[in-house]
Each structure stands twice: as structure tokens, then as C-alpha cells.
Design an enzyme around this catalytic site. Structure first.
Site, short mmCIF file in Angstrom:
data_model
loop_
_atom_site.label_atom_id
_atom_site.label_comp_id
_atom_site.label_asym_id
_atom_site.label_seq_id
_atom_site.Cartn_x
_atom_site.Cartn_y
_atom_site.Cartn_z
N HIS A 29 0.82 -1.20 0.00
CA HIS A 29 0.00 0.00 0.00
C HIS A 29 0.86 1.27 0.00
CE1 HIS A 29 -3.31 2.59 1.89
NE2 HIS A 29 -3.87 2.08 0.82
N LYS A 49 3.23 4.43 -1.15
CA LYS A 49 3.32 5.39 -2.26
C LYS A 49 4.63 6.17 -2.07
CE LYS A 49 -1.32 4.89 -1.51
NZ LYS A 49 -1.94 4.35 -0.29
N ASP A 70 16.88 10.72 -7.81
CA ASP A 70 18.32 10.96 -7.67
C ASP A 70 18.82 10.83 -6.23
OD1 ASP A 70 18.45 11.37 -10.38
OD2 ASP A 70 18.43 13.57 -10.25
N HIS A 112 -9.41 11.80 2.08
CA HIS A 112 -8.55 10.62 2.00
C HIS A 112 -7.24 10.81 2.74
CE1 HIS A 112 -6.14 7.50 -0.31
NE2 HIS A 112 -7.24 6.83 -0.05
N LYS A 115 -4.34 10.90 5.55
CA LYS A 115 -3.97 9.93 6.58
C LYS A 115 -2.88 10.57 7.44
CE LYS A 115 -4.22 6.82 2.62
NZ LYS A 115 -5.51 6.17 2.74
N ASP A 169 -0.27 17.18 20.17
CA ASP A 169 0.21 18.33 20.93
C ASP A 169 0.94 19.37 20.07
OD1 ASP A 169 -0.84 17.11 23.13
OD2 ASP A 169 1.07 16.46 23.97
#
Length: 504
Positions: A243, A245, A250, A422, A424, A429
Site C-alpha cells: 500500500h 506510495k 536521484d 482521503h 492519513k 500536541d
């Protein structure tokens, strides 16, 4: 046990074929099938029992098998077989850990002590390093990207600057407008002599056309599927997906976050409308960690290793000293410690002021759920931001079943209304935060390969706080009294969906 299950499936499949093809013997065959399925369910029940799963998972599987034998049998073959997980990924876990420990940047105890004594939250970093084997960087610049347009504009700009290599790792890649645009840029760079490697999840990207892959390959781009599934029902890798991404350019610039490659992430799909997501641009030392994660995943699938100075060392000018720290943590089924979940747990329990969470899927396990309720009961400002529309209906309704307990404990729950939410991330604090690919659900915690950036006292945390506050302006707060008055049908749907939550 592996071969017992496969043999049971083959025999069951034969019985089902007979049941539908030889109709004149339907009654007799149905009786035989019923007996066989009963025996199969009993055997699987024993297998589940002796796997020593969490009691909730064990009971859920037994209920599903008992109530829906045929459905439960097939569903278990598809998603339930975790008994070989440790054996499947043990070698990867050992090799990854050794690699991270050997090649990650490490800082002296005095430097770390000086930083964390000044800013507090001293327990999170050592835990993250212990569980994830990844060091912290104080020489990394990060920039928060809060929508598809900003994210893909930045990605395309950096891809065009590539001189040596481009590494991409994605769960979903689509052959649509943005997918085609990225493909053209990659092919152009490959024609210039830049080495391009692309790792995509075989299940998440199952719709990706062969023509897309072939065109990339013809240009010299290496396209590799992670976890290919040739016979879905018999392949116990189906349940463990990549999952992540990740983009690394470089060895100096990287991207990590919630956006896959597809037009819906740019708000071009009417079903979702505006797509609110969070991605992170990374420049400097911490890119090395993203690179190591990619290279180890690549090695796992291809047996080709590229851990050399040309791929690991950022340019000197990118190693500027920053105020805060950045730590890249990989989690997955190869690590028995549920790395990201346990770091989230520590973050929540360490909170003194607030815990703010944005997630499209909220299906916490008992540890995280209890931590959030206890934090709220202790007077910590706990806020949860979720979508107000589903993209996965069972998950959406299961998520809502957790709201009453949170609200009763004093937490606040908001539903994002401007489009599909979407993002996440979690902020604690205003001092530490995490942005990445992991949802607040059991699949991300226990089954998927994930990667999150953990931030300590950086400017990006302040930007994340501002983004969350801005998101709340486009959200509706759920009130306990109103929520409890919802239609009985919705309650039944939510309770039924939650029954399946240990399996999601």
C-alpha cells in the site's frame, strides 16, 4: 496445513461444478456438498483456533463460518489464511532490518538528548527506531501538499529534473489522464538515459493495461508487479498488499503520502468530487530512508540489489540543518511488532493537549480504540476527521459503529463534506505528527506494507495543524444525541459491518 486447505478447495470446486452442470443429480450432489462443506468448515475452524489469533478475530471467523458455510469457506481462502505470514516474510524482515541498521544515518546520543530534552516527547523516537530500525534525520526539508493538483504539479516538476534515477512504488496506478502524463514524463527521462524503476501492487493496479506496461518497458523502464496473484483463491499472498506510495529522485528528493496515480486524486471523478488528501515533499537526508525501503522492496520481488553510494548519498547542499527531525518508518506483515500501530498507540497515550486524526477508514483495533477513549476521558482534545461519503461501503458503515463510544468518552467526530477526505495523518500536541500511507484500520496495521513519515517539531507540523483546522471548516460535527437517533436500519447495517471489522 497449506496443502490441506488447497486440497479441500479443489474438491469443493469439483463438487460445485457438478452441482450446477449435472442438474439431474442436484439433490444427491447437494447432500454430498453439504457434508463436505461441513467437514471443511470444522477443519478450518480448528486451524483458526490453533493459530492463536486475537480472540475477537477467532470468534468472528468462527461465526462467519458457522452462519455462512460456503461464503465463509471461500472468504477464508481469500483473506483469512495468516498462518504462513511469518514464514513468508521472515527472510524479508531480517534482510530489511540488517540493511536499515547498516545504511541508515545515525546520530550521537548527545545530539538526540539535546534535541528531545528541549522539545519533549522523548519516548516516541526511540520506540520508532527500535521497531522500525530507521534513524532520525535533522538535515531534511519537508513541505506539506494538501491536494492532488499541488502534489502532482510538484511531482512532475521534480521528475523532469531527474538526472540519474527515478524510483516509484505505488499501490494504484491508472491508465488515465494523469497516469498517461506521468508515463510520458518517465519515458522521456528514460530516453535521456535516466534509470527508471517502477514497482506497482499487482492487486491494487489490477486494471492497469498491458499496453501501458509494455510501452514503459519498450522505453527501457523496469515495471515490476509486487505480489502477483496467478490463482487468486489458492494464493495466500492475496491478503498482503503493498500500500506504499513512494517516489525517490536521484536520492535527493522524495514523495510519500496518501495519493496514488489516478484522475480521482485530482477531483476528476464525479463520484468523489474534490479529493482532499495529504502528501509530503521530502528533500535531504531522510530521502535515504525512503530509498532503502524502495530498494529492499525491489530486491524482495526481483532479487536485484542496488545499494550503492550512487543511490544512497544525498548531495551535500541538501544536508542543511533543520529545527526538527524526520523519520521514515516502514510497516508491514513482515514485522511482528505492528510497527506503525504501536507508534500511533504511543503517540496517543503520550498526548497532554490534543490528538487530531484524519483518516478515510476508521476501524481501530482494541488497543488504539481504548487509547483514544482513555485520552478523551483524561481531558485530552481528541478529534477524528472522516469522510461523509463512502468509497467502500462496508468499511464506511463499520467505521461509523465506533462513533458512539468515542463521543460518550468526550472525543469529537467530524465528517468532511466538501468532497472525499482521503488524508492519513495524526498530530499530537503540535509537537509530533505522522503523514503517510497508513489508515487507522486493521488492514494497515497488520496486513499491508505501509510507510509513514514521522515528524518531530518541524514547520510541516504547524502546516498540518493549520490544514486540519481549515478542514474542520468544511466538516459537520457529529453530536451524540443526533447520531443515536439515526434510523434503525443504519444501526443494523453498521453493527453487521462492524462484525466483519476484524477481517477488513
Amino acid at each position: 496445513m497449506k496443502y490441506t486447505i488447497k486440497i479441500l478447495f479443489f474438491i469443493s470446486a469439483i463438487f460445485i461444478i457438478y452441482l450446477f452442470v449435472i442438474r439431474e443429480h442436484v439433490n444427491g450432489m447437494a447432500s454430498y456438498l453439504s457434508v463436505f462443506l461441513t467437514l471443511s468448515v470444522i477443519i478450518i475452524g480448528f486451524l483458526i483456533f490453533f493459530e492463536n489469533r486475537h480472540p475477537t478475530q477467532t470468534i468472528t471467523w468462527l461465526v462467519v463460518l458457522g452462519a455462512f458455510p460456503l461464503f465463509g469457506f471461500i472468504f477464508y481462502l481469500l483473506f483469512g489464511r495468516n498462518y504462513r505470514k511469518e514464514r513468508m516474510f521472515k527472510k524479508k524482515y531480517i534482510l530489511d532490518k540488517e540493511t536499515y541498521q547498516q545504511y541508515e544515518y545515525r546520530h550521537s546520543e548527545s545530539d538526540l538528548k539535546k534535541h528531545f530534552e528541549k522539545y519533549g516527547q522523548r519516548k516516541i523516537y526511540p520506540l520508532a527506531e527500535s521497531l522500525g530500525s530507521s534513524g532520525i534525520s535533522f538535515h531534511t526539508e519537508t513541505e506539506l501538499l494538501t491536494n492532488g493538483e499541488a502534489t502532482f504539479d510538484s511531482i512532475k516538476q521534480e521528475l523532469r529534473k531527474a538526472q540519474h534515477h527515478i524510483h516509484l512504488e505505488y499501490y494504484i496506478v491508472r491508465d488515465d489522464e494523469i497516469g498517461t502524463e506521468i508515463k510520458r514524463i518517465l519515458i522521456s527521462k528514460a530516453n535521456e538515459g535516466v534509470k527508471v524503476r517502477f514497482l506497482y501492487d499487482a492487486v491494487g493496479s489490477w486494471k492497469l493495461s498491458n499496453a501501458y506496461i509494455r510501452e514503459m518497458a519498450d522505453a527501457g523502464i523496469e515495471m515490476v508487479a509486487f505480489g502477483p496473484v496467478r490463482v487468486p483463491i489458492l494464493n495466500n499472498k492475496l491478503n498482503f498488499r503493498n500500500h506504499r506510495k513512494i517516489i525517490v529522485i536521484d536520492g535527493n528528493v522524495g514523495f510519500v503520502g496518501g495519493l496514488n496515480i489516478g484522475d480521482e486524486y485530482l477531483g476528476k471523478v464525479e463520484q468523489y468530487g474534490f479529493w482532499r488528501d495529504t502528501h509530503l515533499y521530502v528533500r535531504g537526508e531522510a530521502v535515504r530512508s525512503l530509498q532503502l525501503i524502495f530498494l529492499q522492496d525491489w530486491y524482495y520481488m526481483t532479487n536485484d540489489s542496488f545499494i550503492t553510494p550512487g543511490y544512497l548519498t544525498p548531495e551535500p547542499e541538501t544536508r542543511v540543518r533543520r529545527t526538527g527531525g524526520v523519520q521514515m518508518i516502514a510497516g508491514g506483515p513482515d514485522n511482528e511488532w505492528s510497527v506503525i500501530k504501536n507508534i500511533f498507540f504511543s503517540m496517543i497515550t503520550s498526548a497532554e493537549k490534543f490528538v487530531w486524526i484524519a483518516t478515510p477508514y476508521f476501524i481501530p483495533d482494541e488497543d488504539i480504540f481504548s487509547a483514544l477513549k482513555v485520552a478523551a476521558l483524561s481531558g485530552v482534545d481528541v478529534r477524528l476527521l472522516v469522510p461523509n461519503r463512502p468509497d467502500k461501503r462496508i468499511v464506511f458503515h463499520a467505521s461509523r459503529s465506533y462513533f458512539p463510544d468515542l463521543l460518550e468518552a468526550g472525543a469529537r467526530v467530524f465528517e468532511y463534506e466538501e468532497g472525499f477526505m482521503h488524508s492519513k495523518f495524526i498530530i499530537v500536541d503540535g509537537e509530533i505528527a505522522s503523514v503517510g500511507t497508513s489508515n487507522m484500520d486493521m488492514r494497515s496495521f497488520h496486513l499491508n506494507f505501509e510507510v509513514n513519515a514521522f515528524l518531530y517539531h518541524t514547520q510541516s507540523i504547524e502546516d498540518l495543524v493549520a490544514a486540519f483546522i481549515n478542514d474542520l471548516q468544511s466538516a459537520n460535527e457529529i453530536e451524540l444525541e443526533d447520531f443515536n437517533s439515526r434510523h434503525l436500519g443504519y444501526r443494523l447495517l453498521e453493527s453487521t459491518s462492524r462484525l466483519l471489522s476484524p477481517l477488513l
